[in-house]
Each structure stands twice: as C-alpha cells, then as structure tokens.
Design a protein around this motif. Structure first.
Motif, short mmCIF file in Angstrom:
data_model
loop_
_atom_site.label_atom_id
_atom_site.label_comp_id
_atom_site.label_asym_id
_atom_site.label_seq_id
_atom_site.Cartn_x
_atom_site.Cartn_y
_atom_site.Cartn_z
N LYS A 65 -58.40 -69.16 47.71
CA LYS A 65 -59.94 -69.00 47.35
C LYS A 65 -60.27 -67.85 48.26
O LYS A 65 -61.07 -67.14 47.56
CB LYS A 65 -60.42 -70.44 47.73
CG LYS A 65 -62.22 -70.18 47.49
CD LYS A 65 -62.22 -69.96 45.83
CE LYS A 65 -63.81 -70.22 45.76
NZ LYS A 65 -64.13 -69.87 44.35
N THR A 68 -57.70 -64.24 46.85
CA THR A 68 -57.87 -64.02 45.50
C THR A 68 -59.08 -64.44 44.59
O THR A 68 -59.27 -64.05 43.49
CB THR A 68 -56.62 -64.37 44.68
OG1 THR A 68 -56.52 -66.02 44.76
CG2 THR A 68 -55.31 -63.99 45.74
N LEU A 70 -59.11 -67.48 43.38
CA LEU A 70 -58.61 -68.45 42.50
C LEU A 70 -58.51 -69.76 43.07
O LEU A 70 -58.32 -69.86 44.35
CB LEU A 70 -56.99 -67.89 42.20
CG LEU A 70 -56.68 -66.63 41.42
CD1 LEU A 70 -55.16 -66.49 41.14
CD2 LEU A 70 -57.44 -66.92 39.92
N PRO A 72 -56.29 -72.76 41.25
CA PRO A 72 -55.53 -73.03 40.32
C PRO A 72 -55.06 -74.73 40.07
O PRO A 72 -55.45 -75.57 41.25
CB PRO A 72 -54.05 -72.54 40.64
CG PRO A 72 -53.97 -72.38 42.29
CD PRO A 72 -55.56 -71.99 42.40
N VAL A 101 -51.81 -70.02 36.95
CA VAL A 101 -53.06 -70.12 36.30
C VAL A 101 -53.16 -69.57 34.88
O VAL A 101 -52.03 -68.51 34.76
CB VAL A 101 -54.06 -69.08 37.20
CG1 VAL A 101 -54.06 -70.02 38.55
CG2 VAL A 101 -53.43 -67.87 37.36
N GLU A 105 -58.23 -67.50 33.79
CA GLU A 105 -58.46 -67.80 35.42
C GLU A 105 -58.00 -66.41 36.17
O GLU A 105 -58.71 -66.03 37.08
CB GLU A 105 -57.57 -68.87 35.88
CG GLU A 105 -58.27 -70.32 35.52
CD GLU A 105 -57.24 -71.32 35.81
OE1 GLU A 105 -57.49 -72.38 36.75
OE2 GLU A 105 -56.25 -71.34 35.59
N ALA A 106 -57.06 -65.80 35.74
CA ALA A 106 -56.27 -64.72 36.47
C ALA A 106 -57.26 -63.57 36.37
O ALA A 106 -57.29 -62.90 37.30
CB ALA A 106 -55.05 -63.98 35.61
N ARG A 108 -60.40 -63.71 36.94
CA ARG A 108 -61.44 -63.65 38.03
C ARG A 108 -60.93 -62.86 39.14
O ARG A 108 -61.88 -62.80 40.21
CB ARG A 108 -61.40 -65.29 38.34
CG ARG A 108 -61.99 -65.94 37.10
CD ARG A 108 -62.38 -67.56 37.60
NE ARG A 108 -62.21 -68.49 36.09
CZ ARG A 108 -62.24 -69.37 36.33
NH1 ARG A 108 -61.86 -70.17 37.50
NH2 ARG A 108 -62.54 -70.27 35.27
N VAL A 109 -59.71 -62.52 39.39
CA VAL A 109 -59.28 -61.90 40.63
C VAL A 109 -59.82 -60.45 40.42
O VAL A 109 -59.57 -59.89 39.52
CB VAL A 109 -57.61 -61.71 40.60
CG1 VAL A 109 -57.27 -60.77 41.74
CG2 VAL A 109 -57.12 -63.22 40.84
#
Length: 233
Positions: A65, A68, A70, A72, A101, A105-106, A108-109
C-alpha cells in the motif's frame, strides 16, 4: 559481518497488461528504484522492514500500500530468502510474498522516476537477489496456473472464456486451443456462467462467467485450519 540479523518483507506483484507492441496481454511486475545504499538507484521489489507489532501478511500488505498503492485480493507467502551474503553489511532475511492484481487495479499504480512497470520476463538486473526471487515467483506462478484457479485474481469479477484463456496463455507463454480450453474449464466446475454477455463487439456477444465462490482463491493449509479453530487443544 556482525551478528545482527534483520527481517524484511518483499512482494512480487503480477498483473496482466497490454503488450507494448500491440500484441496479446503480457505479464508485468512493478519495481521500485532504491533511494539509498546499498544498491542506490537500482530497481528492486517493493518491500520494507517487519514491524514488531504486525503479522507477516500484514507487513506485506502495508508495504504494498505504501510503495505502490495496491491492495491485492490475492496475497500469498512465496518463500524465505536468507543467504548470508545476499545483502552487504548486516544479514537480512526476506520473507517474500507474491500478489496478483487485475488490469484495473494495476492502473492505480502511479508510475514515476521511482516506480515503474516491467515485463516480468524482461526485468533489469535487480538489487540484492531480487532477480532470483522474480525467476522463482514466475516458476511458481506457471506451475500453479496448471492446476489451480488463481487466474481469477488477474481478471475482473466477470470475464469471458476467451479472456480467461488469454490469462493462461500470457502466464504460460504458449497458445492454447480454444475448443480444448473451453471443454477443460467447463468440466472443471471452476467457473459459473452468468446471464450477462460482453457487449460492444462486432460479433455475437460472448457470455460472461464468474468463478465458483465455493472455491478458495488462496490455498489453505493446516495452519489456516488451526487459526480458524476455536481451540488447538
């Protein structure tokens, strides 16, 4: 080398993202650039130290968190790496997790100078023994893909069988016969057909599926069973 031993947590994160050359989706991992010695400026896996008051999985989730952004759904312990010479100076033992992920979701990095996505099979020479860790994680993912249902974590809640096949092809790096793949997946009972279809295409809209909720995404173990039991006596 002194007698001090440090415990750290690292995570290999896999996501299916578009191929840069416009081909089929490809397996990617995010890496972070080290901002201090040792290995200043080198790319490495996201991670950090284990705090005294947190669990191993809690530390993995917190580090992900923080570095990144994330969170998952699939986060599982992979292996422990602790060779005496893996880090200059004090000895560091790393408990490594792996996470999966899906593409949404990816995205969001927040990529920048110190965080970037790399094709999993084409990572640069990484800090510490992280190149070896990535190789091991790829082997484990490919081995597990052949008998488990973890492809779910690389997809959204619903998906077509063609999208599911793309996941298997990207991870295994091989083309699969669509008809045989469909028969195997439907016979496995791992997916359930919904009453929805994927719209927006030029051809007959394909049916959307979801994974069978009765099947656990992460492998269970005797320790998991013990943890859920009211008593160990």
């Amino acid at each position: 080398m002194g007698d001090e031993i440090s415990l750290a947590i690292s995570t290999v994160i896999f996501a299916l993202r578009p191929d840069p050359d416009g081909g089929s989706p490809t397996l990617w991992i995010p890496l972070v650039r080290r901002i201090r010695e040792p290995f200043l400026g080198r790319w490495a896996l996201p991670g950090g130290p284990l705090l005294a008051d947190e669990s191993l999985s809690g530390a993995a989730a917190r580090n992900l968190k923080t570095t990144t952004g994330l969170e998952p759904r699939y986060l599982e312990q992979l292996y422990a790496f602790g060779e005496p010479d893996r880090s200059p100076g004090a000895r560091v033992v790393s408990i490594v997790y792996w996470a999966l992920v899906h593409a949404g979701e990816a995205d969001r990095v927040a990529e920048g100078d110190n965080v970037r996505w790399f094709i999993a099979d084409e990572v640069p020479d990484l800090a510490f023994d992280h190149s070896t860790i990535v190789e091991y994680a790829l082997w484990r993912l490919r081995t597990k893909m052949e008998y488990s249902r973890i492809a779910h974590a690389l997809l959204g809640d619903t998906f077509t069988l063609a999208q599911l096949r793309e996941v298997h092809e990207a991870v295994l790096r091989t083309k699969l016969d669509p008809a045989n793949f469909r028969r195997q997946i439907e016979a496995s009972g791992s997916v359930v057909a919904t009453d929805q279809v994927l719209t927006g295409g030029r051809h007959r809209p394909p049916r959307l599926y979801r994974y069978n909720d009765a099947v656990s995404l992460v492998d269970s173990s005797p320790l998991d069973d013990a943890a859920s039991s009211p008593s160990l006596s």
